[in-house]
Scaffold this active site. Structure first.
Site, PDB file in Angstrom:
ATOM      1  N   SER A 293      32.107   0.536 -27.419  1.00 54.01           N
ATOM      2  CA  SER A 293      31.088  -0.052 -28.282  1.00 54.01           C
ATOM      3  C   SER A 293      30.261  -1.088 -27.541  1.00 54.01           C
ATOM      4  O   SER A 293      30.731  -1.732 -26.613  1.00 54.01           O
ATOM      5  CB  SER A 293      31.730  -0.727 -29.498  1.00 54.01           C
ATOM      6  OG  SER A 293      30.709  -1.294 -30.304  1.00 54.01           O
TER       7      SER A 293
ATOM      8  N   LYS B  12      37.997   2.852 -32.896  1.00 54.10           N
ATOM      9  CA  LYS B  12      36.529   2.784 -32.744  1.00 54.10           C
ATOM     10  C   LYS B  12      35.837   3.202 -34.046  1.00 54.10           C
ATOM     11  O   LYS B  12      34.824   2.618 -34.457  1.00 54.10           O
ATOM     12  CB  LYS B  12      36.066   3.677 -31.579  1.00 54.10           C
ATOM     13  CG  LYS B  12      34.538   3.794 -31.454  1.00 54.10           C
ATOM     14  CD  LYS B  12      33.905   2.500 -31.022  1.00 54.10           C
ATOM     15  CE  LYS B  12      32.433   2.306 -31.222  1.00 54.10           C
ATOM     16  NZ  LYS B  12      31.491   3.337 -30.990  1.00 54.10           N
TER      17      LYS B  12
ATOM     18  N   HIS C 166      36.059   0.374 -36.365  1.00 53.25           N
ATOM     19  CA  HIS C 166      35.073  -0.610 -35.884  1.00 53.25           C
ATOM     20  C   HIS C 166      33.699  -0.271 -36.449  1.00 53.25           C
ATOM     21  O   HIS C 166      32.986  -1.136 -36.982  1.00 53.25           O
ATOM     22  CB  HIS C 166      35.051  -0.592 -34.347  1.00 53.25           C
ATOM     23  CG  HIS C 166      33.855  -1.266 -33.740  1.00 53.25           C
ATOM     24  ND1 HIS C 166      32.592  -0.682 -33.738  1.00 53.25           N
ATOM     25  CD2 HIS C 166      33.700  -2.473 -33.141  1.00 53.25           C
ATOM     26  CE1 HIS C 166      31.733  -1.495 -33.165  1.00 53.25           C
ATOM     27  NE2 HIS C 166      32.375  -2.593 -32.793  1.00 53.25           N
ATOM     28  N   ASN C 167      33.325   0.998 -36.351  1.00 54.55           N
ATOM     29  CA  ASN C 167      31.997   1.392 -36.848  1.00 54.55           C
ATOM     30  C   ASN C 167      31.915   1.275 -38.367  1.00 54.55           C
ATOM     31  O   ASN C 167      30.867   0.911 -38.907  1.00 54.55           O
ATOM     32  CB  ASN C 167      31.675   2.831 -36.407  1.00 54.55           C
ATOM     33  CG  ASN C 167      31.211   2.887 -34.970  1.00 54.55           C
ATOM     34  OD1 ASN C 167      31.520   2.000 -34.182  1.00 54.55           O
ATOM     35  ND2 ASN C 167      30.490   3.926 -34.615  1.00 54.55           N
TER      36      ASN C 167
ATOM     37  N   GLU D  78      31.286  -2.156 -39.042  1.00 52.44           N
ATOM     38  CA  GLU D  78      29.877  -2.383 -38.653  1.00 52.44           C
ATOM     39  C   GLU D  78      28.943  -2.026 -39.829  1.00 52.44           C
ATOM     40  O   GLU D  78      28.004  -2.768 -40.146  1.00 52.44           O
ATOM     41  CB  GLU D  78      29.596  -1.518 -37.420  1.00 52.44           C
ATOM     42  CG  GLU D  78      28.208  -1.525 -36.867  1.00 52.44           C
ATOM     43  CD  GLU D  78      28.115  -0.556 -35.666  1.00 52.44           C
ATOM     44  OE1 GLU D  78      28.878  -0.692 -34.687  1.00 52.44           O
ATOM     45  OE2 GLU D  78      27.266   0.367 -35.717  1.00 52.44           O
TER      46      GLU D  78
HETATM   47  N1  LIG Z   1      23.891   5.283 -28.272  1.00 48.48           N
HETATM   48  C1  LIG Z   1      24.795   4.360 -28.611  1.00 48.48           C
HETATM   49  O1  LIG Z   1      24.474   3.193 -28.909  1.00 48.48           O
HETATM   50  C2  LIG Z   1      26.244   4.706 -28.596  1.00 48.48           C
HETATM   51  C3  LIG Z   1      26.667   6.018 -28.383  1.00 48.48           C
HETATM   52  N2  LIG Z   1      27.996   6.304 -28.331  1.00 48.48           N
HETATM   53  C4  LIG Z   1      28.460   7.667 -28.079  1.00 48.48           C
HETATM   54  O2  LIG Z   1      28.360   7.927 -26.668  1.00 48.48           O
HETATM   55  C5  LIG Z   1      28.025   9.305 -26.438  1.00 48.48           C
HETATM   56  C6  LIG Z   1      26.739   9.375 -25.628  1.00 48.48           C
HETATM   57  O3  LIG Z   1      25.732   8.747 -26.379  1.00 48.48           O
HETATM   58  P1  LIG Z   1      24.213   8.662 -25.878  1.00 48.48           P
HETATM   59  O4  LIG Z   1      24.184   8.143 -24.496  1.00 48.48           O
HETATM   60  O5  LIG Z   1      23.473   7.942 -26.955  1.00 48.48           O
HETATM   61  O6  LIG Z   1      23.761  10.178 -25.741  1.00 48.48           O
HETATM   62  P2  LIG Z   1      23.560  11.304 -26.867  1.00 48.48           P
HETATM   63  O7  LIG Z   1      24.579  11.195 -27.922  1.00 48.48           O
HETATM   64  O8  LIG Z   1      22.122  11.318 -27.246  1.00 48.48           O
HETATM   65  O9  LIG Z   1      23.876  12.620 -26.002  1.00 48.48           O
HETATM   66  C7  LIG Z   1      23.043  13.039 -24.961  1.00 48.48           C
HETATM   67  C8  LIG Z   1      23.862  13.528 -23.790  1.00 48.48           C
HETATM   68  O10 LIG Z   1      24.718  14.618 -24.200  1.00 48.48           O
HETATM   69  C9  LIG Z   1      24.502  15.706 -23.291  1.00 48.48           C
HETATM   70  N3  LIG Z   1      24.795  16.968 -23.949  1.00 48.48           N
HETATM   71  C10 LIG Z   1      24.421  17.361 -25.184  1.00 48.48           C
HETATM   72  N4  LIG Z   1      24.888  18.600 -25.441  1.00 48.48           N
HETATM   73  C11 LIG Z   1      25.576  18.992 -24.340  1.00 48.48           C
HETATM   74  C12 LIG Z   1      26.290  20.160 -23.994  1.00 48.48           C
HETATM   75  N5  LIG Z   1      26.423  21.182 -24.854  1.00 48.48           N
HETATM   76  N6  LIG Z   1      26.866  20.224 -22.772  1.00 48.48           N
HETATM   77  C13 LIG Z   1      26.748  19.197 -21.914  1.00 48.48           C
HETATM   78  N7  LIG Z   1      26.083  18.049 -22.181  1.00 48.48           N
HETATM   79  C14 LIG Z   1      25.508  17.959 -23.382  1.00 48.48           C
HETATM   80  C15 LIG Z   1      23.051  15.559 -22.933  1.00 48.48           C
HETATM   81  O11 LIG Z   1      22.758  16.328 -21.800  1.00 48.48           O
HETATM   82  P3  LIG Z   1      21.241  16.808 -21.548  1.00 48.48           P
HETATM   83  O12 LIG Z   1      20.546  15.616 -20.961  1.00 48.48           O
HETATM   84  O13 LIG Z   1      21.381  17.936 -20.601  1.00 48.48           O
HETATM   85  O14 LIG Z   1      20.673  17.221 -22.874  1.00 48.48           O
HETATM   86  C16 LIG Z   1      22.990  14.061 -22.687  1.00 48.48           C
HETATM   87  O15 LIG Z   1      23.554  13.698 -21.475  1.00 48.48           O
HETATM   88  C17 LIG Z   1      27.922   9.943 -27.823  1.00 48.48           C
HETATM   89  O16 LIG Z   1      29.146  10.541 -28.151  1.00 48.48           O
HETATM   90  C18 LIG Z   1      27.636   8.769 -28.742  1.00 48.48           C
HETATM   91  O17 LIG Z   1      28.085   8.988 -30.063  1.00 48.48           O
HETATM   92  C19 LIG Z   1      28.950   5.316 -28.439  1.00 48.48           C
HETATM   93  C20 LIG Z   1      28.579   4.019 -28.640  1.00 48.48           C
HETATM   94  C21 LIG Z   1      27.207   3.614 -28.782  1.00 48.48           C
HETATM   95  O1  LIG Z   2      28.938   3.416 -32.038  1.00 51.87           O
HETATM   96  C1  LIG Z   2      28.006   2.672 -32.162  1.00 51.87           C
HETATM   97  C2  LIG Z   2      28.132   1.208 -31.971  1.00 51.87           C
HETATM   98  O2  LIG Z   2      29.437   0.798 -31.930  1.00 51.87           O
HETATM   99  C3  LIG Z   2      26.670   3.219 -32.597  1.00 51.87           C
HETATM  100  O3  LIG Z   2      25.685   2.285 -32.473  1.00 51.87           O
HETATM  101  C4  LIG Z   2      26.850   3.792 -33.948  1.00 51.87           C
HETATM  102  O4  LIG Z   2      27.121   5.180 -33.755  1.00 51.87           O
HETATM  103  C5  LIG Z   2      25.672   3.730 -34.852  1.00 51.87           C
HETATM  104  O5  LIG Z   2      26.022   4.470 -35.960  1.00 51.87           O
HETATM  105  P1  LIG Z   2      24.979   4.956 -37.041  1.00 51.87           P
HETATM  106  O6  LIG Z   2      23.880   5.664 -36.289  1.00 51.87           O
HETATM  107  O7  LIG Z   2      25.766   5.867 -37.919  1.00 51.87           O
HETATM  108  O8  LIG Z   2      24.496   3.712 -37.725  1.00 51.87           O
END
Ligand SMILES: NC(=O)C1=CN([C@@H]2O[C@H](COP(=O)(O)OP(=O)(O)OC[C@H]3O[C@@H](n4cnc5c(N)ncnc54)[C@H](OP(=O)(O)O)[C@@H]3O)[C@@H](O)[C@H]2O)C=CC1
Ligand SMILES: O=C(CO)[C@H](O)[C@H](O)COP(=O)(O)O
Length: 481
Positions: free
Chosen positions: A133, A187, A190-191, A194
């Protein structure tokens, strides 16, 4: 990037915001990091823009990524949760050797993590579901990390993860949470918290705006002030930032031009679904999820507005000072309830799955790096240090006094909001939870009577052991069930 042929220490696949920032964080801490993304444009962009920050080894394919690593291999997956994560694991596993570690840092459902951990264990691999997070800023500068999986895998991974995690008072915001899906469960909760926290903050803003007649700019100042007291937290801090920001196009406060339909990716909903399975009342989180759903029911909202008209709230600046203090206290008490419910859920899951969660340690690793980081997590840690088997956070001496002190203001806020027609489901449900928990008798007795009447579902008595049934359609005598 260096050109040395030394094997990489750790790898990251999935280089969107979270993965690329986590890779940069690792590199900045001196680790040689192998990096890969399904579409190589992201890998190239990372190296071009940030390659100078550390020791990166770009890989075009997962084969290349695996080949670049020292053994046992440690590969962090940062892709979309669900099917994409399975797709990456399926491609990766045949390339690995017993003892290697696959770490899923995405927001996976803990049941998926349990399934994946069991499957990879069969293949002699370690699978670590690690909640991460802190958003993109946290991933880069120090997130809160909640790793599950085996103790053995943590012996290898712990030092790396702890070194890149946020640090508070010299303590890393990372600890081995427990086996299999424990990290992702924590986690998820936690969310959920949140969601509840943000809903309460939004209700506080709505009251100050609609009942107190305050502008977003004035409310931003109120939140700024609150952030130097008991309510000090990241979410309160950024509320002041968002409320204080003006839309460059129209010149009005940005919050006034953002569509009032809150979206959700699913972790809050999962928290509530799992709470229902465990029978734990997480009413604050549920209200927050439903409030987001309701906000998105645009057609229904329009129809209701047309049928009933919008509540006409008469804002009064005269009452603002009293209101600000009352809302502060209501927010704090409701927040304590939300955290109490979340910790209750973790305790129940720990018992259900045999995870042996250390709840004080969970409060410790949420003190920094994560979205719900807050000053009062220190108090939560202290409460569980004093009594690891605390029946509820609410009965810890500190929180008991805090909630008692806030009670009168909390009731004034709820009554005032209900009278004014301003919806405050978070405040109302938190207060109802508090009142229900401490009631000598609950009307559940009548519910049991009704169940027995229509379905012979039986009831227990207050004065003796056993289960009983009343012959409702007969002579209404009571029989042992
Ligand atoms: N964004 C945030 O604030 C937070 C996100 N997370 C979690 O972290 C993870 C990454 O989040 P985030 O960085 O936002 O990215 P996204 O959730 O937007 O995912 C995009 C990534 O996933 C890859 N991807 C999607 N489909 C596939 C597939 N079938 N095979 C291989 N790769 C694939 C994409 O590759 P390509 O570029 O080739 O499309 C890209 O690298 C997620 O699980 C998310 O829930 C956790 C905490 C906070
Ligand atoms: O994991 C997170 C932070 O800890 C992301 O920010 C969270 O997935 C946001 O959730 P949502 O889009 O459902 O508000």
């Amino acid at each position: 990037m260096t050109t040395s042929e030394a094997p990489a220490r750790i790898a990251v696949t999935g280089l969107a915001v979270m993965g690329s920032n986590l890779a940069r964080n690792l590199a900045r801490h001196g680790y040689r990091v192998a990096v890969h993304n399904r579409s190589s444009a992201r890998t190239k962009a990372l190296i071009e823009e940030h390659g100078h920050e550390g020791d990166f080894v770009p890989a075009e394919t997962l084969e290349e990524l695996v080949a670049s690593l020292q053994t046992p291999r440690q590969i962090i997956i940062m892709v979309k949760a669900g099917a994409p994560t399975d797709a990456v694991i399926d491609e990766l596993v045949p390339l690995l050797e017993p003892g290697d570690m696959v770490i899923d840092g995405g927001n996976a459902h803990y049941a998926d993590t349990r399934r994946r951990e069991a499957a990879l264990r069969e293949a002699g691999l370690h699978f670590v579901g690690a909640g991460i997070s802190g958003g993109e800023e946290g991933a880069l500068n120090g997130p809160s990390i909640m790793p599950g999986g085996s103790k053995e895998s943590y012996q290898h991974l712990g030092p790396v993860l702890e070194s890149i995690a946020a640090q508070v008072d010299g303590v890393p915001c990372c600890v081995h949470v427990g086996p299999d899906g424990a990290g992702h469960f924590v986690k998820m909760v936690h969310n959920g918290i949140e969601y509840a926290d943000m809903q309460l903050i939004a209700e506080a803003y709505d009251l100050l705006n609609r009942v107190g007649g305050m502008t977003p700019t004035q409310i931003a100042e109120v939140f700024r002030g609150w952030n130097s007291g008991d309510l000090e937290s990241y979410l309160v801090e950024i509320t002041a930032e968002v409320l204080g920001h003006f839309d460059p196009e129209t010149g009005v406060p940005l919050v006034d031009v953002i569509a009032d339909e809150a979206e959700q990716k699913g972790t809050g909903r999962w928290t509530v679904q799992e709470a229902l399975e465990l029978g734990v009342p997480v009413t604050g989180i549920a209200e927050a999820v439903f409030a987001r759903s309701l906000s998105g029911r645009v057609e229904q909202r329009k129809a209701a507005r047309e049928a009933f008209g919008s509540p006409e709230v008469l804002a009064s600046e005269r009452i603002a000072d009293q209101l600000v203090e009352d809302v502060r206290q209501a927010l704090y008490a409701s927040k304590v309830v939300a955290y109490a419910q979340g910790f209750d859920q973790m305790r129940a899951a720990s018992a259900e799955y045999g995870w042996d969660l250390d709840l004080g340690a969970m409060a410790t690793i949420w003190r920094g790096g994560c979205i719900i980081r807050a000053r009062f997590l220190d108090r939560i840690r202290e409460a569980y240090d004093k009594d690891p088997n605390l029946a509820s956070l609410l009965v810890d001496e500190y929180f008991r006094d805090a909630v008692r002190d806030a009670e009168a203001a909390w009731r004034r806020v709820v009554v005032g909001a209900v009278e004014a027609g301003v919806p405050v489901p978070g405040f109302v449900s938190a207060l109802a939870y508090y009142d229900a928990l401490r009631s000598e008798r609950l009307p559940a007795s009548l519910v049991q009577g009704l169940r027995d009447f229509f379905g012979a579902h039986t009831y227990r008595r207050t004065d003796r052991e056993g289960s009983f049934h009343t012959l409702w359609s007969g002579d209404r005598s009571q029989v042992d069930a």
